[in-house]
Design a protein around this motif. Structure first.
Motif, mmCIF file in Angstrom:
data_model
loop_
_atom_site.group_PDB
_atom_site.id
_atom_site.type_symbol
_atom_site.label_atom_id
_atom_site.label_comp_id
_atom_site.label_asym_id
_atom_site.label_seq_id
_atom_site.Cartn_x
_atom_site.Cartn_y
_atom_site.Cartn_z
ATOM 1 N N THR A 7 0.866 -1.186 0.000
ATOM 2 C CA THR A 7 0.000 0.000 0.000
ATOM 3 C C THR A 7 0.897 1.229 0.000
ATOM 4 O O THR A 7 1.917 1.274 0.699
ATOM 5 N N ILE A 8 0.516 2.211 -0.832
ATOM 6 C CA ILE A 8 1.278 3.464 -0.878
ATOM 7 C C ILE A 8 0.275 4.599 -0.674
ATOM 8 O O ILE A 8 -0.484 4.951 -1.578
ATOM 9 N N SER A 14 2.266 13.744 -3.844
ATOM 10 C CA SER A 14 3.429 13.391 -3.015
ATOM 11 C C SER A 14 4.370 12.467 -3.786
ATOM 12 O O SER A 14 5.435 12.114 -3.285
ATOM 13 N N GLY A 15 3.950 12.049 -4.985
ATOM 14 C CA GLY A 15 4.783 11.160 -5.788
ATOM 15 C C GLY A 15 4.336 9.708 -5.722
ATOM 16 O O GLY A 15 5.018 8.821 -6.219
ATOM 17 N N LYS A 16 3.145 9.486 -5.119
ATOM 18 C CA LYS A 16 2.633 8.117 -4.969
ATOM 19 C C LYS A 16 2.447 7.428 -6.310
ATOM 20 O O LYS A 16 2.749 6.251 -6.445
ATOM 21 N N GLY A 17 1.920 8.194 -7.286
ATOM 22 C CA GLY A 17 1.605 7.617 -8.600
ATOM 23 C C GLY A 17 2.845 7.039 -9.255
ATOM 24 O O GLY A 17 2.846 5.883 -9.683
ATOM 25 N N SER A 18 3.919 7.849 -9.320
ATOM 26 C CA SER A 18 5.154 7.392 -9.977
ATOM 27 C C SER A 18 5.772 6.242 -9.204
ATOM 28 O O SER A 18 6.229 5.255 -9.795
ATOM 29 N N LEU A 19 5.772 6.358 -7.878
ATOM 30 C CA LEU A 19 6.354 5.288 -7.063
ATOM 31 C C LEU A 19 5.564 3.987 -7.265
ATOM 32 O O LEU A 19 6.153 2.919 -7.477
ATOM 33 N N SER A 20 4.239 4.094 -7.252
ATOM 34 C CA SER A 20 3.399 2.894 -7.418
ATOM 35 C C SER A 20 3.664 2.218 -8.754
ATOM 36 O O SER A 20 3.814 0.998 -8.827
ATOM 37 N N LYS A 21 3.706 3.043 -9.809
ATOM 38 C CA LYS A 21 3.922 2.498 -11.149
ATOM 39 C C LYS A 21 5.255 1.736 -11.200
ATOM 40 O O LYS A 21 5.340 0.620 -11.701
ATOM 41 N N GLY A 70 0.403 4.575 -18.145
ATOM 42 C CA GLY A 70 -0.476 4.732 -16.992
ATOM 43 C C GLY A 70 -1.814 4.071 -17.230
ATOM 44 O O GLY A 70 -1.936 3.182 -18.073
ATOM 45 N N ILE A 71 -2.823 4.557 -16.475
ATOM 46 C CA ILE A 71 -4.130 3.915 -16.545
ATOM 47 C C ILE A 71 -5.078 4.801 -17.345
ATOM 48 O O ILE A 71 -5.154 6.011 -17.113
ATOM 49 N N ASN A 72 -5.785 4.195 -18.287
ATOM 50 C CA ASN A 72 -6.822 4.912 -19.019
ATOM 51 C C ASN A 72 -8.170 4.397 -18.570
ATOM 52 O O ASN A 72 -8.339 3.215 -18.322
ATOM 53 N N VAL A 73 -9.122 5.338 -18.446
ATOM 54 C CA VAL A 73 -10.455 4.957 -17.988
ATOM 55 C C VAL A 73 -11.459 5.194 -19.116
ATOM 56 O O VAL A 73 -11.474 6.277 -19.727
ATOM 57 N N GLU A 199 12.790 16.339 0.078
ATOM 58 C CA GLU A 199 14.172 16.590 -0.351
ATOM 59 C C GLU A 199 14.742 15.396 -1.112
ATOM 60 O O GLU A 199 15.954 15.260 -1.224
ATOM 61 N N MET A 200 13.864 14.505 -1.575
ATOM 62 C CA MET A 200 14.367 13.305 -2.257
ATOM 63 C C MET A 200 13.899 13.277 -3.706
ATOM 64 O O MET A 200 12.785 13.717 -4.010
ATOM 65 N N SER A 201 14.734 12.724 -4.591
ATOM 66 C CA SER A 201 14.305 12.536 -5.977
ATOM 67 C C SER A 201 13.499 11.237 -6.043
ATOM 68 O O SER A 201 13.555 10.419 -5.103
ATOM 69 N N LEU A 202 12.790 11.056 -7.172
ATOM 70 C CA LEU A 202 12.030 9.809 -7.336
ATOM 71 C C LEU A 202 12.970 8.605 -7.247
ATOM 72 O O LEU A 202 12.639 7.596 -6.626
ATOM 73 N N GLU A 203 14.174 8.747 -7.851
ATOM 74 C CA GLU A 203 15.136 7.632 -7.841
ATOM 75 C C GLU A 203 15.508 7.254 -6.406
ATOM 76 O O GLU A 203 15.633 6.074 -6.082
ATOM 77 N N GLU A 204 15.684 8.276 -5.562
ATOM 78 C CA GLU A 204 16.063 7.995 -4.170
ATOM 79 C C GLU A 204 14.926 7.292 -3.424
ATOM 80 O O GLU A 204 15.149 6.347 -2.673
#
Ligand code: DC
Length: 219
Positions: A7-8, A14-21, A70-73, A199-204
């Motif tokens: 769960t995210i 907050s970046g949840k979408g990119s992290l989840s993907k 991503g997701i298409n609806v 203070e973190m990048s997506l990669e981090e």
């Protein structure tokens, strides 16, 4: 028994979408973007206003199709994703998501996304209410300014007119409502791991999360 679910949860942008993907791809899990489901509900609410009818429409007429972008609806054969991603729909979603009836109507629809294969569930109450038995729970934070900046770039990329002060005000007021509502407020589950990504990048964030999945799922 623990379920094969990550769960995210966290506030918007907050970046949840990119992290989840990324995590779904890494683990080869399915994905549930529950915010998108609330947006579908809001979109249908603006057309119908009848909760029973909306529940029926979601199961009978709405399909979610994931691809690498991503997701298409789709509502029947019409792609409604663009309309779901507007700030107008986000506002209605925030209002209707505070209603008990909306959350009840969406509960089993969300749980049905877990179908044997693992799942990454992205939202506000995935770890607290929808999947309390998830194996790994993450709560992703970031300051309102950082999130407003991210949302600004995202909306601009989609060609939508945006204004930064309005965006910060909208994010703060939506956060306040999401965090203080009585039903399913936006709070970290007790057994969640909180990551502040200001203070973190997506990669981090991703590499930190992968250390957690390695421990839980050996991957
Ligand atoms: O993540 P998002 O911006 O697409 O979410 C849209 C709205 O839906 C947001 O105001 C909060 C609400 N929401 C919720 O109450 N519970 C969830 N699990 C996901 C979203």
């Amino acid at each position: 028994m623990k379920l094969n679910i990550v769960t995210i949860d966290g506030p918007s942008a907050s970046g949840k979408g990119s992290l989840s993907k990324n995590i779904a791809k890494h683990l080869d899990f399915n994905i549930l973007d529950s915010g998108l489901l609330y947006r579908v509900y809001a979109y249908l609410f603006s057309i119908s206003g009848n909760h029973e009818e909306i529940k029926k429409l979601i199961s009978e007429q709405i399909t979610f199709i994931s691809d690498q972008d991503g997701i298409n609806v789709f509502k029947d054969n019409n792609n409604i994703t663009h309309e779901l991603r507007t700030e107008k729909t986000a506002k209605t979603a925030s209002q209707i998501s505070a209603l008990d009836i909306t959350r009840k109507n969406l509960l089993n629809i969300q749980r049905d996304f877990y179908s044997g294969k693992g799942l990454v569930a992205d939202g506000r109450d995935m770890g607290t209410v929808v999947f309390p038995d998830a194996r790994l729970k993450i709560f992703l934070e970031a300051s309102a300014e950082v999130r407003a900046k991210r949302r600004y770039l995202e909306l601009q990329n989609r060609g939508q007119e945006v204004n930064m002060p309005d965006l910060i005000a909208d994010i703060e007021s939506r956060d306040f409502k999401d965090r203080t509502r009585t039903i399913s407020p936006l709070i970290p589950a007790e057994d969640s791991i909180v990551i502040d990504s200001s203070e973190m990048s997506l990669e981090e964030v991703l590499s930190f999360t992968k250390k957690l999945t390695k421990k839980e799922f050996n991957k």
